[in-house]
Design a protein around this motif. Sequence first.
Motif, PDB file in Angstrom:
ATOM      1  N   PRO A  30      67.259  51.753 -11.368  1.00  0.00           N
ATOM      2  CA  PRO A  30      66.094  51.614 -10.488  1.00  0.00           C
ATOM      3  C   PRO A  30      66.249  52.515  -9.259  1.00  0.00           C
ATOM      4  O   PRO A  30      66.816  52.109  -8.245  1.00  0.00           O
ATOM      5  CB  PRO A  30      66.120  50.124 -10.120  1.00  0.00           C
ATOM      6  CG  PRO A  30      67.557  49.739 -10.227  1.00  0.00           C
ATOM      7  CD  PRO A  30      68.167  50.617 -11.284  1.00  0.00           C
ATOM      8  N   TRP A  31      65.768  53.739  -9.355  1.00  0.00           N
ATOM      9  CA  TRP A  31      66.012  54.737  -8.325  1.00  0.00           C
ATOM     10  C   TRP A  31      65.479  54.323  -6.959  1.00  0.00           C
ATOM     11  O   TRP A  31      66.029  54.726  -5.931  1.00  0.00           O
ATOM     12  CB  TRP A  31      65.387  56.078  -8.734  1.00  0.00           C
ATOM     13  CG  TRP A  31      65.996  56.649  -9.967  1.00  0.00           C
ATOM     14  CD1 TRP A  31      65.451  56.703 -11.213  1.00  0.00           C
ATOM     15  CD2 TRP A  31      67.299  57.231 -10.094  1.00  0.00           C
ATOM     16  NE1 TRP A  31      66.324  57.288 -12.108  1.00  0.00           N
ATOM     17  CE2 TRP A  31      67.459  57.621 -11.441  1.00  0.00           C
ATOM     18  CE3 TRP A  31      68.333  57.454  -9.186  1.00  0.00           C
ATOM     19  CZ2 TRP A  31      68.615  58.214 -11.906  1.00  0.00           C
ATOM     20  CZ3 TRP A  31      69.485  58.061  -9.648  1.00  0.00           C
ATOM     21  CH2 TRP A  31      69.622  58.434 -10.995  1.00  0.00           C
TER      22      TRP A  31
ATOM     23  N   PRO B  34      66.520  53.110   0.756  1.00  0.00           N
ATOM     24  CA  PRO B  34      67.065  52.716   2.068  1.00  0.00           C
ATOM     25  C   PRO B  34      68.395  53.395   2.389  1.00  0.00           C
ATOM     26  O   PRO B  34      68.609  53.845   3.519  1.00  0.00           O
ATOM     27  CB  PRO B  34      67.226  51.194   1.924  1.00  0.00           C
ATOM     28  CG  PRO B  34      66.259  50.799   0.870  1.00  0.00           C
ATOM     29  CD  PRO B  34      66.242  51.938  -0.091  1.00  0.00           C
ATOM     30  N   ALA B  35      69.284  53.480   1.398  1.00  0.00           N
ATOM     31  CA  ALA B  35      70.578  54.131   1.632  1.00  0.00           C
ATOM     32  C   ALA B  35      70.407  55.619   1.922  1.00  0.00           C
ATOM     33  O   ALA B  35      71.085  56.175   2.799  1.00  0.00           O
ATOM     34  CB  ALA B  35      71.490  53.932   0.427  1.00  0.00           C
ATOM     35  N   LEU B  36      69.489  56.277   1.201  1.00  0.00           N
ATOM     36  CA  LEU B  36      69.255  57.699   1.438  1.00  0.00           C
ATOM     37  C   LEU B  36      68.657  57.947   2.818  1.00  0.00           C
ATOM     38  O   LEU B  36      69.023  58.910   3.502  1.00  0.00           O
ATOM     39  CB  LEU B  36      68.327  58.265   0.348  1.00  0.00           C
ATOM     40  CG  LEU B  36      68.924  58.371  -1.055  1.00  0.00           C
ATOM     41  CD1 LEU B  36      67.863  58.825  -2.042  1.00  0.00           C
ATOM     42  CD2 LEU B  36      70.098  59.351  -1.053  1.00  0.00           C
ATOM     43  N   LEU B  37      67.748  57.061   3.245  1.00  0.00           N
ATOM     44  CA  LEU B  37      67.162  57.205   4.576  1.00  0.00           C
ATOM     45  C   LEU B  37      68.231  57.018   5.663  1.00  0.00           C
ATOM     46  O   LEU B  37      68.269  57.763   6.644  1.00  0.00           O
ATOM     47  CB  LEU B  37      66.038  56.185   4.763  1.00  0.00           C
ATOM     48  CG  LEU B  37      64.763  56.438   3.946  1.00  0.00           C
ATOM     49  CD1 LEU B  37      63.772  55.293   4.138  1.00  0.00           C
ATOM     50  CD2 LEU B  37      64.118  57.763   4.335  1.00  0.00           C
ATOM     51  N   LEU B  38      69.088  56.020   5.471  1.00  0.00           N
ATOM     52  CA  LEU B  38      70.162  55.798   6.434  1.00  0.00           C
ATOM     53  C   LEU B  38      71.120  56.983   6.465  1.00  0.00           C
ATOM     54  O   LEU B  38      71.544  57.432   7.540  1.00  0.00           O
ATOM     55  CB  LEU B  38      70.920  54.511   6.088  1.00  0.00           C
ATOM     56  CG  LEU B  38      72.093  54.148   7.009  1.00  0.00           C
ATOM     57  CD1 LEU B  38      71.579  53.888   8.426  1.00  0.00           C
ATOM     58  CD2 LEU B  38      72.826  52.923   6.477  1.00  0.00           C
TER      59      LEU B  38
END
Length: 294
Positions: free
Chosen positions: A11-12, A17-21
């Motif tokens: 589920p990409w 949220p992790a990529l934004l952080l």
Amino acid sequence: MPARRQPGAPPWWFMIPALLLFAFVVLVPSARGLYYAFTDWDGLDPNVTVIGLRNFTDMIHDADARSAVWHTVLIAVAVTVIQNGIGLLLALGVNSMIKSRNFLRVLLFAPAVVTPIVTAYLWRHLLGYDGAVNTLLGAVGLGSWRQDWLGDPDLALWMIVLVVVWQFAGYSMVIFLAGLQSVPKEIYEAAAIDGSGPVRRFWSIIRPLLAPAITINLMLSIIGGIKLFDQVYALTGGGPGHATDTISTLIYKDAFTLGEFGYSIALAVVLTVIVAVASAGQYAVLSRNERAAS
């Protein structure tokens, strides 16, 4: 009827949220830092002037920067060679069937769990001119050997190497030990029956099987040596003079002492490139050797 997700399909959207952080904490500051490397920013003035490659060309003519690069390379190579050599010998020793092997493993690994800055301050007191090392030398009749270990430009750099190796040789030992314990005992026994001596068994049997552990240890050591800051700054502050300055300590001094943030960020960019090139080159060579040994 809605399409059903294939079993096992990732589920990409959970990654968003992790990529934004990651972008907020790492990518955006890195991009801004790269921009400031081409400016004369002093860290405070909101008015920034783009000066192109001047910071990088100034490094070529900066004797302190050239010395810092040389010290960084020297420390990284010395730490890598000595730390892994001692770590391998320790691993071979505690991998034997001696009764105290478990105690020795804990004892030798213990320095690696101490904060580097604490270790550095401890050794700073030990190596001071009135410290425990010189006191001990005087007590055993070797007063002529007393030295200003951290104040002598010819000795200070090697004292830093000594402290780093003392702390992290046990860390390398644990990685080598994990590799040694993965070697089937039947191989040792077969080689011993064939009449192979200890050196022959190590070179022809153990060394090829230790290739993954060697790769990991060398990569960690060289990267850690290039980025070294805590121990250098706590032990000598880059002194005496600039005798032990590394790229990391020079970055700190230029930024927070001289207020040359643009120049210091340019130095950080150079340090990043050195780490990336050294890591990629070393990984390529070691991976090729690892595949050849397997």
